[in-house]
Design a protein around this motif. Structure first.
Motif, PDB file in Angstrom:
ATOM      1  N   GLY A  17     113.102   3.586  10.479  1.00 19.18           N
ATOM      2  CA  GLY A  17     112.873   4.761  11.322  1.00 19.18           C
ATOM      3  C   GLY A  17     111.895   4.455  12.442  1.00 19.18           C
ATOM      4  N   LEU A  18     110.846   3.681  12.118  1.00 14.77           N
ATOM      5  CA  LEU A  18     109.855   3.300  13.115  1.00 14.77           C
ATOM      6  C   LEU A  18     110.483   2.449  14.218  1.00 14.77           C
ATOM      7  CD1 LEU A  18     106.887   3.149  14.056  1.00 14.77           C
ATOM      8  CD2 LEU A  18     106.584   1.195  12.522  1.00 14.77           C
ATOM      9  N   VAL A  19     111.298   1.470  13.802  1.00 19.16           N
ATOM     10  CA  VAL A  19     111.977   0.607  14.770  1.00 19.16           C
ATOM     11  C   VAL A  19     112.915   1.427  15.650  1.00 19.16           C
ATOM     12  CG1 VAL A  19     113.598  -1.308  15.050  1.00 19.16           C
ATOM     13  CG2 VAL A  19     111.807  -1.434  13.305  1.00 19.16           C
ATOM     14  N   SER A  20     113.620   2.364  15.048  1.00 16.98           N
ATOM     15  CA  SER A  20     114.561   3.203  15.792  1.00 16.98           C
ATOM     16  C   SER A  20     113.842   4.064  16.827  1.00 16.98           C
ATOM     17  CB  SER A  20     115.339   4.094  14.820  1.00 16.98           C
ATOM     18  OG  SER A  20     116.220   4.942  15.521  1.00 16.98           O
ATOM     19  N   ARG A  21     112.723   4.644  16.438  1.00 13.93           N
ATOM     20  CA  ARG A  21     111.961   5.496  17.367  1.00 13.93           C
ATOM     21  C   ARG A  21     111.346   4.694  18.514  1.00 13.93           C
ATOM     22  NH1 ARG A  21     110.397   7.655  12.396  1.00 13.93           N
ATOM     23  NH2 ARG A  21     108.405   6.515  12.454  1.00 13.93           N
ATOM     24  N   HIS A  22     111.127   3.415  18.263  1.00 15.43           N
ATOM     25  CA  HIS A  22     110.485   2.563  19.275  1.00 15.43           C
ATOM     26  C   HIS A  22     111.507   1.987  20.259  1.00 15.43           C
ATOM     27  CE1 HIS A  22     107.019   0.438  20.783  1.00 15.43           C
ATOM     28  NE2 HIS A  22     107.625  -0.738  20.693  1.00 15.43           N
ATOM     29  N   THR A  29     104.261  -1.691  28.555  1.00 19.14           N
ATOM     30  CA  THR A  29     102.975  -2.331  28.209  1.00 19.14           C
ATOM     31  C   THR A  29     102.021  -1.357  27.527  1.00 19.14           C
ATOM     32  OG1 THR A  29     102.159  -1.866  30.452  1.00 19.14           O
ATOM     33  CG2 THR A  29     103.134  -4.034  30.061  1.00 19.14           C
ATOM     34  N   ASN A  30     102.214  -0.068  27.766  1.00 18.41           N
ATOM     35  CA  ASN A  30     101.358   0.923  27.105  1.00 18.41           C
ATOM     36  C   ASN A  30     101.676   1.026  25.615  1.00 18.41           C
ATOM     37  OD1 ASN A  30     100.003   1.724  29.491  1.00 18.41           O
ATOM     38  ND2 ASN A  30     101.733   3.028  30.058  1.00 18.41           N
ATOM     39  N   CYS A  31     102.872   0.547  25.225  1.00 18.45           N
ATOM     40  CA  CYS A  31     103.280   0.590  23.823  1.00 18.45           C
ATOM     41  C   CYS A  31     103.192  -0.783  23.157  1.00 18.45           C
ATOM     42  CB  CYS A  31     104.714   1.113  23.714  1.00 18.45           C
ATOM     43  SG  CYS A  31     104.943   2.786  24.360  1.00 18.45           S
ATOM     44  N   ALA A  32     102.525  -1.729  23.812  1.00 14.79           N
ATOM     45  CA  ALA A  32     102.465  -3.102  23.298  1.00 14.79           C
ATOM     46  C   ALA A  32     101.809  -3.161  21.928  1.00 14.79           C
ATOM     47  CB  ALA A  32     101.711  -3.988  24.286  1.00 14.79           C
ATOM     48  N   GLU A  33     100.801  -2.327  21.710  1.00 16.71           N
ATOM     49  CA  GLU A  33     100.103  -2.338  20.409  1.00 16.71           C
ATOM     50  C   GLU A  33     101.048  -1.920  19.292  1.00 16.71           C
ATOM     51  OE1 GLU A  33      96.061  -0.543  18.292  1.00 16.71           O
ATOM     52  OE2 GLU A  33      96.460  -0.167  20.413  1.00 16.71           O
ATOM     53  N   VAL A  34     101.889  -0.910  19.558  1.00  9.65           N
ATOM     54  CA  VAL A  34     102.859  -0.461  18.558  1.00  9.65           C
ATOM     55  C   VAL A  34     103.896  -1.554  18.298  1.00  9.65           C
ATOM     56  CG1 VAL A  34     104.629   1.267  18.008  1.00  9.65           C
ATOM     57  CG2 VAL A  34     102.559   1.945  19.229  1.00  9.65           C
ATOM     58  N   SER A  35     104.313  -2.244  19.367  1.00 11.66           N
ATOM     59  CA  SER A  35     105.282  -3.338  19.215  1.00 11.66           C
ATOM     60  C   SER A  35     104.734  -4.412  18.282  1.00 11.66           C
ATOM     61  CB  SER A  35     105.600  -3.948  20.585  1.00 11.66           C
ATOM     62  OG  SER A  35     106.191  -2.989  21.445  1.00 11.66           O
ATOM     63  N   GLN A  37     102.404  -4.001  16.003  1.00  9.96           N
ATOM     64  CA  GLN A  37     102.289  -3.439  14.657  1.00  9.96           C
ATOM     65  C   GLN A  37     103.633  -3.496  13.925  1.00  9.96           C
ATOM     66  OE1 GLN A  37     100.735   0.490  15.315  1.00  9.96           O
ATOM     67  NE2 GLN A  37      98.610  -0.230  15.517  1.00  9.96           N
ATOM     68  N   ILE A  38     104.724  -3.242  14.657  1.00 13.09           N
ATOM     69  CA  ILE A  38     106.061  -3.312  14.053  1.00 13.09           C
ATOM     70  C   ILE A  38     106.360  -4.741  13.606  1.00 13.09           C
ATOM     71  CG2 ILE A  38     108.530  -3.175  14.574  1.00 13.09           C
ATOM     72  CD1 ILE A  38     107.909  -0.772  16.351  1.00 13.09           C
ATOM     73  N   ALA A  39     106.001  -5.722  14.454  1.00 12.45           N
ATOM     74  CA  ALA A  39     106.229  -7.119  14.106  1.00 12.45           C
ATOM     75  C   ALA A  39     105.422  -7.510  12.870  1.00 12.45           C
ATOM     76  CB  ALA A  39     105.865  -8.020  15.287  1.00 12.45           C
ATOM     77  N   GLU A  40     104.186  -7.047  12.792  1.00 12.54           N
ATOM     78  CA  GLU A  40     103.335  -7.349  11.642  1.00 12.54           C
ATOM     79  C   GLU A  40     103.908  -6.710  10.370  1.00 12.54           C
ATOM     80  OE1 GLU A  40      99.516  -5.955  12.786  1.00 12.54           O
ATOM     81  OE2 GLU A  40      99.063  -7.691  14.051  1.00 12.54           O
ATOM     82  N   GLU A  41     104.415  -5.499  10.503  1.00  9.10           N
ATOM     83  CA  GLU A  41     104.997  -4.810   9.348  1.00  9.10           C
ATOM     84  C   GLU A  41     106.256  -5.541   8.868  1.00  9.10           C
ATOM     85  OE1 GLU A  41     105.396  -1.724   6.427  1.00  9.10           O
ATOM     86  OE2 GLU A  41     103.769  -2.685   7.556  1.00  9.10           O
ATOM     87  N   LEU A  42     107.043  -6.054   9.808  1.00  9.33           N
ATOM     88  CA  LEU A  42     108.241  -6.832   9.447  1.00  9.33           C
ATOM     89  C   LEU A  42     107.856  -8.057   8.625  1.00  9.33           C
ATOM     90  CD1 LEU A  42     111.321  -7.386   9.822  1.00  9.33           C
ATOM     91  CD2 LEU A  42     110.690  -8.716  11.838  1.00  9.33           C
ATOM     92  N   LEU A  43     106.816  -8.757   9.073  1.00  4.28           N
ATOM     93  CA  LEU A  43     106.368  -9.951   8.356  1.00  4.28           C
ATOM     94  C   LEU A  43     105.841  -9.591   6.971  1.00  4.28           C
ATOM     95  CD1 LEU A  43     104.527 -11.815  11.269  1.00  4.28           C
ATOM     96  CD2 LEU A  43     106.750 -12.384  10.262  1.00  4.28           C
ATOM     97  N   ILE A  65     116.533  -7.216  16.176  1.00  2.67           N
ATOM     98  CA  ILE A  65     116.024  -6.174  17.072  1.00  2.67           C
ATOM     99  C   ILE A  65     114.545  -6.401  17.379  1.00  2.67           C
ATOM    100  CG2 ILE A  65     115.498  -3.709  17.244  1.00  2.67           C
ATOM    101  CD1 ILE A  65     118.036  -3.178  15.626  1.00  2.67           C
ATOM    102  N   VAL A  66     113.775  -6.686  16.328  1.00  2.53           N
ATOM    103  CA  VAL A  66     112.330  -6.889  16.508  1.00  2.53           C
ATOM    104  C   VAL A  66     112.058  -8.155  17.323  1.00  2.53           C
ATOM    105  CG1 VAL A  66     110.143  -7.327  15.325  1.00  2.53           C
ATOM    106  CG2 VAL A  66     111.732  -5.618  14.430  1.00  2.53           C
ATOM    107  N   LYS A  67     112.807  -9.230  17.070  1.00  8.78           N
ATOM    108  CA  LYS A  67     112.621 -10.467  17.833  1.00  8.78           C
ATOM    109  C   LYS A  67     112.889 -10.248  19.319  1.00  8.78           C
ATOM    110  CE  LYS A  67     113.500 -13.978  14.276  1.00  8.78           C
ATOM    111  NZ  LYS A  67     114.415 -15.065  13.856  1.00  8.78           N
ATOM    112  N   LYS A  68     114.004  -9.593  19.622  1.00  9.49           N
ATOM    113  CA  LYS A  68     114.342  -9.325  21.018  1.00  9.49           C
ATOM    114  C   LYS A  68     113.312  -8.384  21.654  1.00  9.49           C
ATOM    115  CE  LYS A  68     119.366  -9.962  20.566  1.00  9.49           C
ATOM    116  NZ  LYS A  68     120.693  -9.299  20.639  1.00  9.49           N
ATOM    117  N   GLY A  69     112.875  -7.417  20.865  1.00  3.47           N
ATOM    118  CA  GLY A  69     111.874  -6.479  21.374  1.00  3.47           C
ATOM    119  C   GLY A  69     110.567  -7.165  21.705  1.00  3.47           C
TER     120      GLY A  69
END
Length: 216
Positions: A17-22, A29-35, A37-43, A65-69
């Motif tokens: 759901g988080l990935v979908s909303r993002h 660049t204003n959402c870079a921190e969230v990006s 965080q998503i990568a860290e959660e994936l790991l 999706i996360v890699k491309k993002g």
């Protein structure tokens, strides 16, 4: 075991759901921190074994999706960071220029403090060589210097400054300021005593002139 499986499924559902909303915000660049965080959660999910790339028998492609993002996020950040770096350089240049302008003012301030303190030490009868030591900048503590230059200066202020001077040069004679010394009159900026008479130094006194006009 069933509870653990359920927990992992809930975590994966929440993550999807988080990935979908993002979606659509990876290059912002204003959402870079969230990006990130998503990568860290994936790991984390992958490390714990909770990562499941299938849902209802179909692949979610979430890793791709996360890699491309993240790739899009990094591409957007590079020019933004370059602009911030240039701005930081400009700010640093301005700071350096201002600091350079302040340097002589700080030097003048210290010189004035030395002069004022030396003059007050002479006024209260401190040994002449002490005033010279202070005048030449032996004391770095401006609070000590300015305390004796104040109209509210006390005996303790003068004695504290004198003690600091003697720590700098132990060959200086002992001396202590007394209450009566505080009442000695001021000389003007030209070194003249009250009434416009020139001040007479101790070493210049003779049989006919045993004390200066400003002595009380």
């Amino acid at each position: 075991r069933a509870q653990e499986v359920k927990r992992r499924e809930e975590e994966m559902h929440e993550f999807l759901g988080l990935v979908s909303r993002h979606e659509g915000n990876w290059s912002d660049t204003n959402c870079a921190e969230v990006s990130l965080q998503i990568a860290e959660e994936l790991l984390r999910l992958k490390a714990e074994g909770s990562l499941n790339e299938t849902k209802h028998g179909q692949t979610t492609g979430v890793v791709s999706i996360v890699k491309k993002g993240l790739t899009a996020c990094l591409k957007a950040l590079v020019p933004a960071l370059r602009v911030k770096k240039d701005s930081a350089k400009t700010v640093q240049t301005n700071i350096n220029a201002t600091t350079a302008k302040l340097a002589p003012l700080e030097s003048q301030k210290k010189t004035m403090a030395n002069t004022m303190a030396a003059g007050q030490l002479s006024r209260v009868g401190a040994p002449g060589e002490v005033a010279k030591v202070v005048q030449f900048g032996a004391i770095n503590d401006e609070s000590l210097l300015l305390s004796v230059a104040s109209t509210s200066a006390t005996v303790e202020d003068f004695n504290d400054l004198y003690a600091a001077v003697r720590q700098h040069d132990t060959s200086l004679p002992e001396w202590s300021c007394e209450e009566a010394d505080l009442q000695r009159p001021e000389k003007d900026l030209l070194g003249m005593c009250p009434g416009g008479k020139r001040h007479i130094n101790q070493e210049d006194l003779g049989p006919k002139q045993k004390k200066c006009h400003c002595d009380v």
